[in-house]
Design a protein around this motif. Structure first.
Motif, PDB file in Angstrom:
ATOM      1  N   ASP A 175       0.808  -1.223   0.000  1.00 35.76           N
ATOM      2  CA  ASP A 175       0.000   0.000   0.000  1.00 35.76           C
ATOM      3  C   ASP A 175       0.844   1.277   0.000  1.00 35.76           C
ATOM      4  OD1 ASP A 175      -2.320  -1.591   0.243  1.00 35.76           O
ATOM      5  OD2 ASP A 175      -2.097  -1.656   2.426  1.00 35.76           O
ATOM      6  N   ALA A 176       2.147   1.158   0.100  1.00 40.38           N
ATOM      7  CA  ALA A 176       3.019   2.322   0.308  1.00 40.38           C
ATOM      8  C   ALA A 176       2.937   3.345  -0.820  1.00 40.38           C
ATOM      9  CB  ALA A 176       4.464   1.873   0.522  1.00 40.38           C
ATOM     10  N   ALA A 177       3.000   2.928  -2.058  1.00 40.60           N
ATOM     11  CA  ALA A 177       3.001   3.875  -3.176  1.00 40.60           C
ATOM     12  C   ALA A 177       1.688   4.655  -3.246  1.00 40.60           C
ATOM     13  CB  ALA A 177       3.270   3.153  -4.499  1.00 40.60           C
ATOM     14  N   ALA A 178       0.567   3.965  -3.120  1.00 42.49           N
ATOM     15  CA  ALA A 178      -0.738   4.640  -3.175  1.00 42.49           C
ATOM     16  C   ALA A 178      -0.898   5.606  -2.007  1.00 42.49           C
ATOM     17  CB  ALA A 178      -1.869   3.613  -3.184  1.00 42.49           C
ATOM     18  N   LEU A 179      -0.445   5.206  -0.830  1.00 45.17           N
ATOM     19  CA  LEU A 179      -0.571   6.085   0.329  1.00 45.17           C
ATOM     20  C   LEU A 179       0.396   7.267   0.249  1.00 45.17           C
ATOM     21  CD1 LEU A 179      -1.260   3.511   3.157  1.00 45.17           C
ATOM     22  CD2 LEU A 179      -2.865   5.083   2.049  1.00 45.17           C
ATOM     23  N   ALA A 180       1.542   7.086  -0.389  1.00 43.52           N
ATOM     24  CA  ALA A 180       2.459   8.218  -0.589  1.00 43.52           C
ATOM     25  C   ALA A 180       1.809   9.263  -1.492  1.00 43.52           C
ATOM     26  CB  ALA A 180       3.777   7.738  -1.191  1.00 43.52           C
ATOM     27  N   GLU A 181       1.071   8.827  -2.504  1.00 42.06           N
ATOM     28  CA  GLU A 181       0.343   9.770  -3.358  1.00 42.06           C
ATOM     29  C   GLU A 181      -0.744  10.475  -2.551  1.00 42.06           C
ATOM     30  OE1 GLU A 181      -0.987   8.067  -7.058  1.00 42.06           O
ATOM     31  OE2 GLU A 181       1.000   7.210  -7.457  1.00 42.06           O
ATOM     32  N   GLU A 182      -1.449   9.727  -1.712  1.00 45.92           N
ATOM     33  CA  GLU A 182      -2.466  10.324  -0.843  1.00 45.92           C
ATOM     34  C   GLU A 182      -1.830  11.342   0.102  1.00 45.92           C
ATOM     35  OE1 GLU A 182      -5.118   8.762   2.827  1.00 45.92           O
ATOM     36  OE2 GLU A 182      -5.444   7.679   0.941  1.00 45.92           O
ATOM     37  N   LEU A 183      -0.694  10.975   0.671  1.00 47.42           N
ATOM     38  CA  LEU A 183       0.033  11.880   1.563  1.00 47.42           C
ATOM     39  C   LEU A 183       0.388  13.187   0.850  1.00 47.42           C
ATOM     40  CD1 LEU A 183       1.690  12.494   4.185  1.00 47.42           C
ATOM     41  CD2 LEU A 183       3.602  11.326   3.055  1.00 47.42           C
ATOM     42  N   ALA A 184       0.879  13.085  -0.378  1.00 44.87           N
ATOM     43  CA  ALA A 184       1.243  14.287  -1.141  1.00 44.87           C
ATOM     44  C   ALA A 184       0.026  15.188  -1.341  1.00 44.87           C
ATOM     45  CB  ALA A 184       1.848  13.895  -2.485  1.00 44.87           C
ATOM     46  N   THR A 185      -1.113  14.597  -1.639  1.00 44.99           N
ATOM     47  CA  THR A 185      -2.343  15.374  -1.809  1.00 44.99           C
ATOM     48  C   THR A 185      -2.738  16.051  -0.507  1.00 44.99           C
ATOM     49  OG1 THR A 185      -3.124  13.902  -3.556  1.00 44.99           O
ATOM     50  CG2 THR A 185      -4.797  15.224  -2.415  1.00 44.99           C
ATOM     51  N   ILE A 186      -2.672  15.304   0.577  1.00 45.33           N
ATOM     52  CA  ILE A 186      -3.036  15.860   1.888  1.00 45.33           C
ATOM     53  C   ILE A 186      -2.100  16.999   2.263  1.00 45.33           C
ATOM     54  CG2 ILE A 186      -3.117  15.354   4.369  1.00 45.33           C
ATOM     55  CD1 ILE A 186      -4.129  12.507   3.539  1.00 45.33           C
ATOM     56  N   LYS A 187      -0.795  16.807   2.082  1.00 47.12           N
ATOM     57  CA  LYS A 187       0.162  17.860   2.428  1.00 47.12           C
ATOM     58  C   LYS A 187      -0.037  19.108   1.569  1.00 47.12           C
ATOM     59  CE  LYS A 187       4.134  15.797   4.596  1.00 47.12           C
ATOM     60  NZ  LYS A 187       5.580  15.636   4.501  1.00 47.12           N
ATOM     61  N   GLU A 188      -0.408  18.910   0.313  1.00 45.47           N
ATOM     62  CA  GLU A 188      -0.644  20.047  -0.579  1.00 45.47           C
ATOM     63  C   GLU A 188      -1.891  20.825  -0.154  1.00 45.47           C
ATOM     64  OE1 GLU A 188      -2.242  20.427  -5.062  1.00 45.47           O
ATOM     65  OE2 GLU A 188      -0.389  19.273  -4.862  1.00 45.47           O
ATOM     66  N   GLN A 189      -2.955  20.114   0.203  1.00 45.50           N
ATOM     67  CA  GLN A 189      -4.220  20.769   0.530  1.00 45.50           C
ATOM     68  C   GLN A 189      -4.332  21.179   1.992  1.00 45.50           C
ATOM     69  OE1 GLN A 189      -7.678  18.712  -1.017  1.00 45.50           O
ATOM     70  NE2 GLN A 189      -6.575  18.126  -2.868  1.00 45.50           N
ATOM     71  N   ALA A 190      -3.529  20.570   2.852  1.00 43.89           N
ATOM     72  CA  ALA A 190      -3.607  20.875   4.282  1.00 43.89           C
ATOM     73  C   ALA A 190      -2.208  20.850   4.896  1.00 43.89           C
ATOM     74  CB  ALA A 190      -4.519  19.861   4.975  1.00 43.89           C
ATOM     75  N   PRO A 191      -1.394  21.854   4.588  1.00 41.63           N
ATOM     76  CA  PRO A 191      -0.033  21.875   5.140  1.00 41.63           C
ATOM     77  C   PRO A 191      -0.050  22.152   6.643  1.00 41.63           C
ATOM     78  CG  PRO A 191      -0.497  23.895   3.931  1.00 41.63           C
ATOM     79  CD  PRO A 191      -1.694  23.003   3.747  1.00 41.63           C
ATOM     80  N   GLY A 192       1.078  21.847   7.265  1.00 40.55           N
ATOM     81  CA  GLY A 192       1.245  22.221   8.663  1.00 40.55           C
ATOM     82  C   GLY A 192       1.184  21.078   9.654  1.00 40.55           C
ATOM     83  N   ALA A 193       0.724  19.929   9.242  1.00 36.63           N
ATOM     84  CA  ALA A 193       0.682  18.776  10.149  1.00 36.63           C
ATOM     85  C   ALA A 193       1.984  17.992  10.038  1.00 36.63           C
ATOM     86  CB  ALA A 193      -0.495  17.868   9.807  1.00 36.63           C
ATOM     87  N   VAL A 194       2.291  17.252  11.074  1.00 34.80           N
ATOM     88  CA  VAL A 194       3.433  16.337  11.070  1.00 34.80           C
ATOM     89  C   VAL A 194       2.874  14.948  10.771  1.00 34.80           C
ATOM     90  CG1 VAL A 194       5.261  15.287  12.448  1.00 34.80           C
ATOM     91  CG2 VAL A 194       4.732  17.725  12.704  1.00 34.80           C
ATOM     92  N   HIS A 195       3.434  14.268   9.780  1.00 34.05           N
ATOM     93  CA  HIS A 195       2.949  12.952   9.353  1.00 34.05           C
ATOM     94  C   HIS A 195       3.951  11.884   9.789  1.00 34.05           C
ATOM     95  CE1 HIS A 195      -0.369  14.445   6.824  1.00 34.05           C
ATOM     96  NE2 HIS A 195       0.400  15.533   6.780  1.00 34.05           N
TER      97      HIS A 195
END
Length: 167
Positions: free
Chosen positions: A68-88
């Protein structure tokens, strides 16, 4: 009364929940003056909403297997782009087996280990102490000597780096 000091957002997926439940049990027993809220985010959109609508420091916890790592890395990139400021923070089998790849894929911290003993103590302390665990961009292993550093720039596209193998 003001809001929490920390919002603990669990990127909750049915396939991988054991580690989250173990962490929540440990937090229940951990004495702290930090006021925190736990949010179960069952989608990328729910994670974005949790980050953007809540006050306080935000710590997003992920647990996943290598397939699941590659798909979740893409999801992470989307989340970081739309909602910066959190620590993942990534945990689970993949983060343990491939901590450098996990950091290179965009997570701020790779938590290595099974979440018991010293690593559980480290996890609860990281959740409840002031400051940002992302300042180290390192692997948490329960050992003060073990560290892994990113091998690629944070600005590089996520999910595009093959696993390094020894040979």
């Amino acid at each position: 009364m003001s809001g929490p000091d920390l919002v603990l957002i669990l990127r909750y997926r049915k396939a991988v929940t054991y580690g989250f439940h173990t962490l929540l049990a440990a937090l229940e027993e951990h004495v702290t003056g930090t006021r925190y809220e736990v949010v179960f985010a069952e989608s990328a959109q729910a994670t974005i909403e949790a980050i953007t609508t809540r006050r306080g420091r935000k710590l997003v916890l992920w647990s996943f297997y290598s397939p699941d790592a590659a798909a979740l890395a893409e999801e992470l990139a989307t989340i970081k782009e739309q909602a910066p400021g959190a620590v993942h923070v990534a945990g689970g089998v993949h983060a343990t087996a491939e901590p450098v790849q996990t950091l290179d894929a965009g997570w701020d911290v790779a938590a290595v280990g099974e979440g018991s003993g010293r690593s559980s103590t480290s996890s609860t302390a990281a959740v409840t102490r002031p400051g940002s665990p992302a300042s180290s961009t390192a692997t948490s292993t329960g050992s003060s000597r073990a560290r892994a550093r990113r091998t690629r720039s944070r600005s590089a596209p996520t999910g595009r780096f093959p696993s390094r193998t020894s040979g």
